[in-house]
Design a protein around this motif. Sequence first.
Motif, PDB file in Angstrom:
ATOM      1  N   PRO A 193      -7.243 -15.302   5.394  1.00 45.97           N
ATOM      2  CA  PRO A 193      -5.827 -15.424   4.971  1.00 45.97           C
ATOM      3  C   PRO A 193      -4.856 -15.448   6.134  1.00 45.97           C
ATOM      4  N   ILE A 194      -5.236 -14.843   7.238  1.00 42.75           N
ATOM      5  CA  ILE A 194      -4.310 -14.812   8.372  1.00 42.75           C
ATOM      6  C   ILE A 194      -4.045 -16.203   8.918  1.00 42.75           C
ATOM      7  N   TRP A 195      -4.985 -17.145   8.710  1.00 45.28           N
ATOM      8  CA  TRP A 195      -4.810 -18.509   9.208  1.00 45.28           C
ATOM      9  C   TRP A 195      -4.251 -19.449   8.127  1.00 45.28           C
ATOM     10  N   THR A 196      -4.377 -19.079   6.880  1.00 45.91           N
ATOM     11  CA  THR A 196      -4.044 -20.026   5.800  1.00 45.91           C
ATOM     12  C   THR A 196      -2.845 -19.618   4.979  1.00 45.91           C
ATOM     13  N   GLU A 197      -2.408 -18.354   5.037  1.00 47.98           N
ATOM     14  CA  GLU A 197      -1.337 -17.897   4.157  1.00 47.98           C
ATOM     15  C   GLU A 197      -0.125 -17.435   4.957  1.00 47.98           C
ATOM     16  N   GLY A 198       1.040 -17.625   4.386  1.00 52.01           N
ATOM     17  CA  GLY A 198       2.266 -17.043   4.914  1.00 52.01           C
ATOM     18  C   GLY A 198       2.632 -15.824   4.082  1.00 52.01           C
ATOM     19  N   ASN A 199       3.661 -15.122   4.489  1.00 53.59           N
ATOM     20  CA  ASN A 199       4.064 -13.918   3.763  1.00 53.59           C
ATOM     21  C   ASN A 199       5.581 -13.815   3.807  1.00 53.59           C
ATOM     22  N   SER A 200       6.180 -13.643   2.648  1.00 53.91           N
ATOM     23  CA  SER A 200       7.639 -13.554   2.587  1.00 53.91           C
ATOM     24  C   SER A 200       8.143 -12.155   2.897  1.00 53.91           C
ATOM     25  N   GLN A 201       7.316 -11.136   2.701  1.00 52.66           N
ATOM     26  CA  GLN A 201       7.729  -9.754   2.954  1.00 52.66           C
ATOM     27  C   GLN A 201       7.138  -9.287   4.282  1.00 52.66           C
ATOM     28  N   GLU A 202       7.742  -9.741   5.359  1.00 49.24           N
ATOM     29  CA  GLU A 202       7.214  -9.424   6.680  1.00 49.24           C
ATOM     30  C   GLU A 202       7.367  -7.952   7.002  1.00 49.24           C
ATOM     31  N   ASP A 203       8.534  -7.392   6.698  1.00 46.22           N
ATOM     32  CA  ASP A 203       8.811  -6.031   7.111  1.00 46.22           C
ATOM     33  C   ASP A 203       8.022  -5.005   6.309  1.00 46.22           C
ATOM     34  N   GLN A 204       7.390  -5.411   5.203  1.00 45.77           N
ATOM     35  CA  GLN A 204       6.588  -4.483   4.412  1.00 45.77           C
ATOM     36  C   GLN A 204       5.106  -4.551   4.776  1.00 45.77           C
ATOM     37  N   GLN A 205       4.764  -5.373   5.735  1.00 43.27           N
ATOM     38  CA  GLN A 205       3.362  -5.528   6.109  1.00 43.27           C
ATOM     39  C   GLN A 205       2.947  -4.571   7.219  1.00 43.27           C
ATOM     40  N   GLN A 206       3.896  -3.929   7.872  1.00 48.51           N
ATOM     41  CA  GLN A 206       3.597  -3.005   8.964  1.00 48.51           C
ATOM     42  C   GLN A 206       4.101  -1.620   8.605  1.00 48.51           C
ATOM     43  N   VAL A 207       3.198  -0.645   8.690  1.00 53.20           N
ATOM     44  CA  VAL A 207       3.550   0.719   8.346  1.00 53.20           C
ATOM     45  C   VAL A 207       2.738   1.667   9.215  1.00 53.20           C
ATOM     46  N   VAL A 208       3.370   2.800   9.573  1.00 51.54           N
ATOM     47  CA  VAL A 208       2.735   3.855  10.363  1.00 51.54           C
ATOM     48  C   VAL A 208       2.964   5.165   9.641  1.00 51.54           C
ATOM     49  N   HIS A 209       1.915   5.950   9.536  1.00 50.56           N
ATOM     50  CA  HIS A 209       2.098   7.271   8.934  1.00 50.56           C
ATOM     51  C   HIS A 209       1.223   8.289   9.650  1.00 50.56           C
ATOM     52  N   TRP A 210       1.713   9.538   9.664  1.00 50.00           N
ATOM     53  CA  TRP A 210       1.034  10.675  10.290  1.00 50.00           C
ATOM     54  C   TRP A 210       0.565  11.650   9.214  1.00 50.00           C
ATOM     55  N   ASP A 211      -0.674  12.140   9.413  1.00 51.54           N
ATOM     56  CA  ASP A 211      -1.258  13.149   8.530  1.00 51.54           C
ATOM     57  C   ASP A 211      -1.633  14.375   9.348  1.00 51.54           C
ATOM     58  N   SER A 231      10.745  -2.252   8.511  1.00 53.76           N
ATOM     59  CA  SER A 231      12.104  -2.517   8.055  1.00 53.76           C
ATOM     60  C   SER A 231      13.069  -1.414   8.472  1.00 53.76           C
ATOM     61  N   GLY A 232      12.547  -0.291   8.965  1.00 56.46           N
ATOM     62  CA  GLY A 232      13.394   0.830   9.346  1.00 56.46           C
ATOM     63  C   GLY A 232      13.356   1.970   8.364  1.00 56.46           C
ATOM     64  N   GLU A 233      12.725   1.776   7.225  1.00 58.25           N
ATOM     65  CA  GLU A 233      12.636   2.843   6.236  1.00 58.25           C
ATOM     66  C   GLU A 233      11.755   3.972   6.765  1.00 58.25           C
ATOM     67  N   ARG A 234      12.188   5.208   6.551  1.00 57.85           N
ATOM     68  CA  ARG A 234      11.484   6.391   7.039  1.00 57.85           C
ATOM     69  C   ARG A 234      11.389   7.410   5.904  1.00 57.85           C
ATOM     70  N   ARG A 235      10.205   7.995   5.756  1.00 52.32           N
ATOM     71  CA  ARG A 235       9.979   8.989   4.720  1.00 52.32           C
ATOM     72  C   ARG A 235       9.346  10.232   5.339  1.00 52.32           C
ATOM     73  N   HIS A 236       9.950  11.383   5.057  1.00 52.95           N
ATOM     74  CA  HIS A 236       9.439  12.655   5.542  1.00 52.95           C
ATOM     75  C   HIS A 236       8.884  13.455   4.364  1.00 52.95           C
ATOM     76  N   TYR A 237       7.856  14.237   4.635  1.00 45.76           N
ATOM     77  CA  TYR A 237       7.212  15.030   3.604  1.00 45.76           C
ATOM     78  C   TYR A 237       7.117  16.484   4.076  1.00 45.76           C
ATOM     79  N   GLY A 238       6.965  17.397   3.113  1.00 48.29           N
ATOM     80  CA  GLY A 238       6.794  18.796   3.440  1.00 48.29           C
ATOM     81  C   GLY A 238       8.091  19.558   3.458  1.00 48.29           C
ATOM     82  N   PRO A 239       8.023  20.828   3.842  1.00 52.10           N
ATOM     83  CA  PRO A 239       9.243  21.656   3.888  1.00 52.10           C
ATOM     84  C   PRO A 239      10.251  21.134   4.895  1.00 52.10           C
ATOM     85  N   LEU A 240      11.473  21.614   4.754  1.00 46.50           N
ATOM     86  CA  LEU A 240      12.553  21.128   5.609  1.00 46.50           C
ATOM     87  C   LEU A 240      12.335  21.494   7.065  1.00 46.50           C
ATOM     88  N   PHE A 241      11.827  22.709   7.343  1.00 43.34           N
ATOM     89  CA  PHE A 241      11.642  23.099   8.741  1.00 43.34           C
ATOM     90  C   PHE A 241      10.561  22.252   9.407  1.00 43.34           C
TER      91      PHE A 241
END
Length: 451
Positions: A193-211, A231-241
């Motif tokens: 698919p990387i050679w044959t398909e395009g993607n309209s949602q570019e910014d949703q294809q890259q994500v980084v998360h820490w566990d 896209s710049g969206e950031r999500r935090h989990y767990g207690p506030l501290f």
Amino acid sequence: MKNLAVPLSARALFLAQLLASFLFSPALGQSDGSSVVVAMYNISAPQGSQAILQCHSQRMVWTQDRIKDRQRVVHWDLLRSGPNHAMERVLDMFSVGDQRIYNGYNQGRVSMPRTAFKDGNFSLVIKDVAMSDKGIYSCNLHHHYCHLYESIKVQLNVTKSARKERRFWDGQKAVYVVLVGSTVVLPCVNRRPIWTEGNSQEDQQQVVHWDRQPPGVRHDRADRLIDLYASGERRHYGPLFVQQKMNISATAFSQGDFSLIISDIQLLDQGLYSCHLHHHYCGLHERRIFQLSVTPPVPQIPQEPTDEPQYLPNEDPNTNMVEVPPHVINVILPEQRSHFLQQLGYILATLLLLALIVLAIVLLTRHRKRQGQDFDPRKVESPPLPTVTYVGHTSCVRKECERSTPEVKSSNQEETKLDYKNNLLKEAEMTKLCSPKAIDLDREMEKPSWK
């Protein structure tokens, strides 16, 4: 025995399937989007300090593609089998663009399907094959956005006999032996698919998360800390501290630095941390693991105030202070050639001075030798001895000899003796005396030399 054989074979097949599923689970996990561990680190930090868990990847740097091209390109190259082994470009084509043929001789004779980037068929079609077409062809696929490169090689041999046409695999590449004047299709198929398909949602294809896995907790029960999208969206989990002490840089996707910064580390923060990098379009799924250990804080030793050193009156630095100007040393580095000539001149001048000194010593020695030869005492002529004349009696001769003998300077006793004999003989002949006194005179001559 037959009834027992079937259950045993079924059990063996089940164990084989179970073992195969266990061994090939990483590969299957990679295909469905799970991460593959690429690195593991052990990090220890003192309590109360700051730790940085470094997670870098240049393949995750996001640049928005306005025309949805993704910078995909395919090109065919030919390596001729001649003595020079020359490599030449046959044609190339971008995902949005026309084909470009580099040799005018191949216009209308060499081509590639225009739907290559839709159906994944990048095969090269050569019409009216000539003997000059033989060589090794390479199909090269480049994806500049995803930093991918793939290549397929096909060897083409041309023959004039229809019986020699064949296709086979030599262990490294496919080999095609075709007839002169025929049409051949060199295969190059890649339907990923990387050679044959395009993607309209570019910014949703890259994500980084820490566990984070606390000690004794399995990976599937790890706590999610942060999610960050291109896209710049950031999500935090767990207690506030926890959200306040753990963070990722805002420029992570522009620099490829997804390091986790942990401030004010405590004993509860130790455990296993994982950095997951996902690029769904490029097929990138990586995981980096960090084992964080917290050590006791480093004790700070208070510095006790020390008394100032006591100086003697003559050693007090505040008295009799003399400012010394800084020493400036000028260093002149001559050029290499002039420096060599200067040293050579010094050597030649020294040799010339030594030659002049030696010449002066030789001339002075010769002059001294010549003066020594002029004043040689052996060549000085001795003065003639005085002659004695006898008158009258022989006794007068004896008296005259006694008077004249003390005045003669003797240089040699033997020469004086001979001269004295000759003088006596001459006087004897002159006087012609034959008296007994003459005989006594002869006896006297025969005596040894007087002192």
